[in-house]
Design a protein around this motif. Structure first.
Motif, short mmCIF file in Angstrom:
data_model
loop_
_atom_site.label_atom_id
_atom_site.label_comp_id
_atom_site.label_asym_id
_atom_site.label_seq_id
_atom_site.Cartn_x
_atom_site.Cartn_y
_atom_site.Cartn_z
N ASP A 1 -0.74 35.65 58.94
CA ASP A 1 -1.98 36.18 58.78
C ASP A 1 -1.55 37.59 58.50
OD1 ASP A 1 -3.24 33.66 59.43
OD2 ASP A 1 -3.67 34.41 61.55
N LEU A 2 -0.56 38.10 59.00
CA LEU A 2 -0.33 39.44 58.33
C LEU A 2 0.08 39.36 56.87
CD1 LEU A 2 1.44 41.09 61.08
CD2 LEU A 2 -0.89 41.38 60.51
N GLY A 3 0.35 38.39 56.09
CA GLY A 3 0.80 38.39 54.79
C GLY A 3 2.05 37.92 54.68
N HIS A 4 2.73 37.29 55.59
CA HIS A 4 4.13 36.94 55.45
C HIS A 4 4.49 35.44 55.23
CE1 HIS A 4 5.66 40.95 56.76
NE2 HIS A 4 4.91 40.76 58.02
N ASP A 5 5.19 35.09 53.96
CA ASP A 5 5.64 33.96 53.73
C ASP A 5 6.78 33.47 54.78
OD1 ASP A 5 3.48 33.17 52.03
OD2 ASP A 5 4.78 34.29 50.47
N LEU A 6 6.98 32.68 55.69
CA LEU A 6 8.00 32.44 56.61
C LEU A 6 8.99 31.56 56.19
CD1 LEU A 6 5.74 32.57 60.02
CD2 LEU A 6 6.61 34.70 58.70
N ARG A 7 10.18 31.82 56.42
CA ARG A 7 11.27 30.93 56.61
C ARG A 7 12.16 31.16 57.78
NH1 ARG A 7 15.67 32.85 53.96
NH2 ARG A 7 15.60 34.89 52.92
N LEU B 1 20.08 30.78 68.38
CA LEU B 1 19.27 31.90 67.66
C LEU B 1 18.55 31.57 66.49
CD1 LEU B 1 22.22 34.69 68.19
CD2 LEU B 1 19.99 34.12 69.58
N ARG B 2 17.18 31.81 66.68
CA ARG B 2 16.41 31.48 65.46
C ARG B 2 15.89 32.98 65.01
NH1 ARG B 2 11.46 27.46 66.27
NH2 ARG B 2 13.20 25.97 65.94
N VAL B 3 16.07 33.27 63.65
CA VAL B 3 15.51 34.31 62.85
C VAL B 3 14.35 33.86 62.17
CG1 VAL B 3 15.84 36.34 61.64
CG2 VAL B 3 17.91 35.47 63.16
N THR B 4 13.27 34.42 62.24
CA THR B 4 11.89 34.44 61.49
C THR B 4 12.20 35.31 60.37
OG1 THR B 4 10.81 33.16 63.30
CG2 THR B 4 9.72 34.17 61.12
N LEU B 5 11.90 34.88 59.16
CA LEU B 5 12.14 36.17 57.91
C LEU B 5 10.98 35.68 57.03
CD1 LEU B 5 15.29 34.33 58.03
CD2 LEU B 5 15.98 36.57 57.11
N ASN B 6 10.78 37.00 56.24
CA ASN B 6 9.75 36.63 55.25
C ASN B 6 10.12 36.15 54.04
OD1 ASN B 6 10.84 39.02 54.03
ND2 ASN B 6 9.09 40.41 54.64
N GLY B 7 9.50 36.29 52.92
CA GLY B 7 9.80 35.71 51.57
C GLY B 7 10.89 36.58 50.96
N GLU B 8 11.00 37.64 51.41
CA GLU B 8 12.11 38.72 50.99
C GLU B 8 13.19 38.88 51.61
OE1 GLU B 8 8.63 39.90 51.01
OE2 GLU B 8 8.56 38.94 49.14
N GLY B 9 13.25 37.93 52.94
CA GLY B 9 14.42 37.87 53.53
C GLY B 9 14.52 38.94 54.62
N LYS B 10 13.58 39.77 54.88
CA LYS B 10 13.33 40.53 55.98
C LYS B 10 13.08 39.91 57.23
CE LYS B 10 10.51 44.36 57.96
NZ LYS B 10 11.73 45.15 58.18
N PRO B 11 14.04 40.15 58.43
CA PRO B 11 13.79 39.51 59.65
C PRO B 11 12.61 39.88 60.30
CG PRO B 11 16.09 39.96 59.28
CD PRO B 11 15.22 40.88 58.21
N LEU B 12 11.83 39.28 60.74
CA LEU B 12 10.51 39.56 61.67
C LEU B 12 10.43 39.44 62.95
CD1 LEU B 12 7.97 37.96 59.20
CD2 LEU B 12 8.77 40.27 59.06
#
Length: 246
Positions: free
Chosen positions: A181-187, A217-228
Motif C-alpha cells: 500500500d506504500l507503493g512497493h512491488d514486492l519480491r 532468512l527471508r528478505v523482502t525487496l521492492n521492484g528496484e531490489g531495495k531491501p524493505l
C-alpha cells in the motif's frame, strides 16, 4: 600414560548402534532394539538411551516414528514433512505462505526497538546500528504439532515519510500488504542454513539433544531490489525438508 577414560554410557550406546548400522547388522528401514531392551542391555535408564539415540538422529542415521519405534534411516528416505517455501497472493490479494499452513502466535508478538547488527545490516543494505522495529513470536500450526520461531525486522529508514514513521507497522503477513500500500512491488529472497540451537531455542521448539534447527532468512525487496524487511524463521531440522520452485 594415564588410563583412557571410559566413554559415557550414552556414547557407548550410540557407538554400538552406529557400528551395527554401518556393518549392516541393522539394515536401512529396519527397526532398532527398543529403549527398554537397550536400557537393560547397558544397565542404564531410558533417558540415557534417548541421549544416545539423539546423537544418531543428529547424524542422520536414525529416525524415530511416533508410536512405532526407532528405525535405521535410509539415505534415500524422505522426512515426514515436506513444506513448500515462498509467498504468494491469494484470490483476495492477501499475502499467504506457499505451504498453506495456518500459523498461530502462541502469545502476542513482542515488539521492540533494536539496532541492526552487522550481519543483518549487510542483508538490509543499511548502516550497522540503524534502529529497527523487531517482532518476536513463537508460532504453532497443525494443532500444535508444528512449531517455529519467527522474528521480523523493519528498518526505520524504510518507514520515513510514511504513516508508520510515528507508529509500528503491522506484523507479517499484514506487513506485506502495508508495504504494498506504500507503493512497493514486492519480491522475496531466502537464505537457508543449519546450526545447532541455543538452549532457549531448543526449549521453545522442543528439540531433543543433538537435533539441529533450520535457520531461514527471508528478505523482502521492492521492484528496484531495495531491501524493505527481513524475517528469521527457526524450524526443527530433524524430520523436515523444504521445497522451492525454481
Amino acid at each position: 600414560m594415564p588410563p583412557e577414560r571410559t566413554p559415557a554410557k550414552y556414547r557407548q550406546i550410540a557407538e554400538h548402534l552406529r557400528a551395527g548400522i554401518l556393518e549392516g547388522t541393522y539394515p536401512a528401514g529396519q527397526p532398532l532394539p527398543s529403549e527398554e531392551v537397550l536400557a537393560k542391555q547397558f544397565g542404564v535408564t531410558r533417558p540415557t538411551v534417548r541421549q544416545g539415540i539423539a546423537e544418531l538422529r543428529a547424524a542422520g542415521l536414525v529416525e524415530v516414528m511416533m508410536g512405532r519405534g526407532m528405525f535405521v534411516r535410509s539415505p534415500h528416505s524422505r522426512p515426514s514433512y515436506t513444506r513448500p517455501r515462498g509467498v504468494r497472493s491469494d484470490a483476495n490479494g492477501r499475502y499467504v505462505e506457499a505451504d498453506g499452513l495456518r500459523w498461530t502466535d502462541a502469545e502476542e508478538p513482542a515488539v521492540t526497538r533494536t539496532d541492526a547488527p552487522l550481519a543483518l545490516a549487510d542483508l538490509l543494505n543499511i548502516p550497522p546500528g540503524e534502529p529497527m522495529y523487531t517482532y518476536d513470536a513463537l508460532q504453532t500450526a497443525d494443532r500444535g504439532r508444528l512449531r517455529q520461531l519467527h522474528r521480523t525486522h523493519v528498518p526505520f529508514s524504510v518507514l520515513l515519510d510514511t504513516k508508520y514513521e510515528e507508529e509500528a507497522p503491522p506484523p507479517v503477513p499484514q506487513l506485506y500488504g502495508a508495504l504494498r500500500d506504500l507503493g512497493h512491488d514486492l519480491r522475496f529472497t531466502e537464505y537457508l542454513r543449519t546450526r545447532m540451537p541455543l538452549p532457549d531455542e531448543a526449549e521453545a521448539l522442543r528439540l531433543s539433544d543433538g537435533v539441529p534447527l533450520l535457520h531461514i532468512l527471508r528478505v523482502t525487496l521492492n521492484g528496484e531490489g531495495k531491501p524493505l524487511a527481513l524475517e528469521e524463521f527457526q524450524l526443527p531440522g530433524d524430520d523436515l525438508e523444504l521445497s522451492y520452485n525454481l
